[in-house]
Design a protein around this motif. Structure first.
Motif, PDB file in Angstrom:
ATOM      1  N   GLY A 253       0.941  -1.267  -0.049  1.00 35.12           N
ATOM      2  CA  GLY A 253      -0.131   0.183  -0.073  1.00 35.12           C
ATOM      3  C   GLY A 253       0.874   1.114   0.156  1.00 35.12           C
ATOM      4  O   GLY A 253       0.421   2.562   0.207  1.00 35.12           O
ATOM      5  N   VAL A 254       2.277   1.131  -0.105  1.00 34.25           N
ATOM      6  CA  VAL A 254       3.030   2.218  -0.347  1.00 34.25           C
ATOM      7  C   VAL A 254       3.966   2.314  -1.482  1.00 34.25           C
ATOM      8  O   VAL A 254       4.468   1.378  -1.767  1.00 34.25           O
ATOM      9  N   ALA A 255       3.752   3.390  -2.141  1.00 34.04           N
ATOM     10  CA  ALA A 255       4.693   3.472  -3.329  1.00 34.04           C
ATOM     11  C   ALA A 255       6.084   4.044  -3.150  1.00 34.04           C
ATOM     12  O   ALA A 255       6.069   5.141  -2.635  1.00 34.04           O
ATOM     13  N   SER A 278      11.852   0.981  -9.314  1.00 36.26           N
ATOM     14  CA  SER A 278      13.079   1.528  -9.876  1.00 36.26           C
ATOM     15  C   SER A 278      13.169   2.397 -10.981  1.00 36.26           C
ATOM     16  O   SER A 278      12.457   2.246 -12.019  1.00 36.26           O
ATOM     17  N   VAL A 279      13.692   3.464 -10.838  1.00 34.63           N
ATOM     18  CA  VAL A 279      13.403   4.676 -11.670  1.00 34.63           C
ATOM     19  C   VAL A 279      14.726   4.917 -12.403  1.00 34.63           C
ATOM     20  O   VAL A 279      15.584   5.360 -11.802  1.00 34.63           O
ATOM     21  N   ALA A 385       4.664  -0.955  -7.323  1.00 40.81           N
ATOM     22  CA  ALA A 385       5.402  -1.048  -8.672  1.00 40.81           C
ATOM     23  C   ALA A 385       5.067  -1.760  -9.436  1.00 40.81           C
ATOM     24  O   ALA A 385       5.556  -1.750 -10.820  1.00 40.81           O
ATOM     25  N   SER A 386       3.923  -2.775  -9.395  1.00 44.55           N
ATOM     26  CA  SER A 386       3.193  -3.562 -10.414  1.00 44.55           C
ATOM     27  C   SER A 386       2.562  -2.611 -11.103  1.00 44.55           C
ATOM     28  O   SER A 386       2.113  -3.058 -12.360  1.00 44.55           O
ATOM     29  N   ALA A 434      -1.093   5.146 -15.549  1.00 46.48           N
ATOM     30  CA  ALA A 434      -0.314   3.956 -15.303  1.00 46.48           C
ATOM     31  C   ALA A 434       0.338   3.734 -13.901  1.00 46.48           C
ATOM     32  O   ALA A 434       1.009   2.816 -13.423  1.00 46.48           O
ATOM     33  N   PHE A 435      -0.010   4.580 -13.044  1.00 47.78           N
ATOM     34  CA  PHE A 435       0.291   4.891 -11.652  1.00 47.78           C
ATOM     35  C   PHE A 435      -0.525   4.399 -10.733  1.00 47.78           C
ATOM     36  O   PHE A 435      -0.641   4.915  -9.405  1.00 47.78           O
ATOM     37  N   THR A 436      -1.883   4.218 -11.083  1.00 48.91           N
ATOM     38  CA  THR A 436      -2.883   3.746 -10.528  1.00 48.91           C
ATOM     39  C   THR A 436      -3.185   2.328 -10.240  1.00 48.91           C
ATOM     40  O   THR A 436      -2.658   1.506 -11.195  1.00 48.91           O
TER      41      THR A 436
END
Length: 437
Positions: A253-255, A278-279, A385-386, A434-436
């Motif tokens: 539950g934490v990005a 990873s960015v 991350a998924s 893409a980040f939800t």
């Protein structure tokens, strides 16, 4: 004991030079340079100057066993942003002039990543945590200068938007101050502000740059309620990484975002953790395309550019299905990191107070943390991350298809191409979908 990759140790503190560009005025920054209709002016400016930069002080660990930050500060020449501005105005500024910004600001970054609307509407009540080592005594005042210049709302301790604590949560017993890590902190705070100006910001300062202390700071950030945690540091992998995963980064539950590294092809930890996003890093320029921007893999030399690779120790997460690496592959997504196309930062501790341009994947990690915050709170059982993998190959991500960060036996791990690749992952944000989860 953990150390930084050998090629970083030989590189850090040295200057790197590449061709670049010319200058800007504050009025044009605030007016919104970088819109989708902006042509690529980088080739049309009448003047040119080579950009030089150096690794920040924290890029070389102070003590054995410490991790390094992933940032560079431009020291001379005219950046791509300045060159583009000069092409618009016909006015060429002095190189290395700290009186006005010389890199991309909030308007530019929001435009580049399709976030203009989300940044204006989303993020209120959300908290982005920035985890760094040592103390920046000017963090709040420098952040205030950045936000005021760009017309962002005030974010202070007094109004509840900003909070600075130690790794134990203390607001008074803080670590010793450090000039190099203070530059890193300014970069991180400014990028979180640029992407999510309505977000609250929690700065958690570890007492040193060991994995144990930085990991404790990550845990403290989560304990204090942050759902988005940015980490702009890394070092060599070790056989202890799987235990670090469980101890510090396994927070459903934490990005949690982590810089992929600045030493070209090769895996770093904690970017290799299966529980983090990873960015990687890109070179970002305006273009005449519909998007208005174009990106390639950031690579400056054989020892400098975005990290990527195949972990030697960390388990491959279930959502990652590339076949050339049986363990965790770095990266997942990416954002701007090339110092030649870097971002504006205000910093005053240990250097002449003023505006500087920064690069490195230390810039891309807080940018992506900000995008997660704009996208909304992850479900309590998820590992964010998924999330980008569910939108892989769609218009929700800008696929970066050119450039490399070195040579490797499995080409996609070090060379960009259509779809997934190591240096840039699935690409850069185009909005927040893409980040939800």
């Amino acid at each position: 004991m953990r150390s930084t990759p050998p090629n970083r140790r030989s590189l850090r503190g040295s200057l790197r030079r590449i061709g670049a560009a010319t200058a800007a005025t504050a009025a044009l920054v605030l007016a919104g340079f970088g819109s989708a209709v902006q042509a690529d002016a980088a080739t049309s400016a009448t003047t040119s100057s080579k950009v030089t930069w150096a690794a920040t002080g924290c890029a070389t660990p102070k003590h054995a066993g410490e991790l390094a930050c992933n940032s560079y500060r431009v020291t001379g020449g005219l950046t791509a942003f300045q060159k583009q501005q000069a092409a618009r105005t016909g006015v060429t500024p002095k190189a290395a002039d700290a009186s006005t910004p010389s890199g991309y600001g909030p308007t530019n970054l929001q435009s580049a990543y399709g976030l203009t609307s989300a940044a204006a509407s989303n993020g209120s009540g959300e908290t982005i945590a920035i985890v760094d080592a040592y103390n920046d005594p000017n963090a709040e005042s420098d952040l205030a200068t950045y936000r005021s210049y760009y017309g962002l709302s005030s974010c202070t301790t007094a109004n509840g938007c900003f909070k600075k604590v130690s790794q134990t949560g203390s607001t008074t017993s803080l670590p010793s101050s450090d000039t190099g890590w203070s530059e890193e902190i300014s970069l991180d705070l400014d990028m979180a502000s640029a992407i999510c100006p309505k977000c609250n910001i929690l700065l958690v300062e570890a007492k040193s740059a060991t994995m144990a202390n930085l990991g404790t700071a990550v845990n403290e950030a989560v304990t204090l309620g942050a759902k988005y945690v940015s980490n702009s540091y890394g070092g060599s992998e070790s056989s202890s990484d799987s235990s670090y995963d469980t101890s510090y980064f396994k927070h459903a539950g934490v990005a949690i975002t982590v810089s992929a590294g600045d030493s070209d092809y090769g895996a770093e930890y904690p970017a290799a953790s299966q529980y983090v996003t990873s960015v990687g890093g890109t070179n970002l320029k305006t273009s005449s395309t519909t998007r208005g921007w174009t990106e390639t893999v950031w690579k400056t030399s054989s020892t400098e550019g975005t990290g990527s690779g195949c972990s030697s120790y960390d388990t491959k997460p279930s959502w990652q299905t590339d076949t050339g690496c049986t363990k965790r592959t770095i990266s997942d997504v990416s954002a701007v990191a090339d110092p030649a196309t870097g971002v504006s930062v205000y910093d005053s501790y240990g250097i002449t107070a003023g505006w500087y341009t920064f690069g490195g994947t230390s810039a891309s990690s807080p940018i992506i943390a900000g995008v997660y915050a704009l996208a909304g709170v992850p479900s309590s059982s998820s590992y964010p991350a998924s999330f980008p993998y569910a939108k892989a190959g769609t218009s929700a991500l800008n696929d970066v298809t050119s450039g490399n960060n070195g040579s490797c036996s499995t080409s996609y791990l070090c060379t960009a191409g259509t779809g997934y690749d190591g240096p840039t992952g699935w690409g850069t944000p185009e909005g927040v979908s893409a980040f939800t989860g």
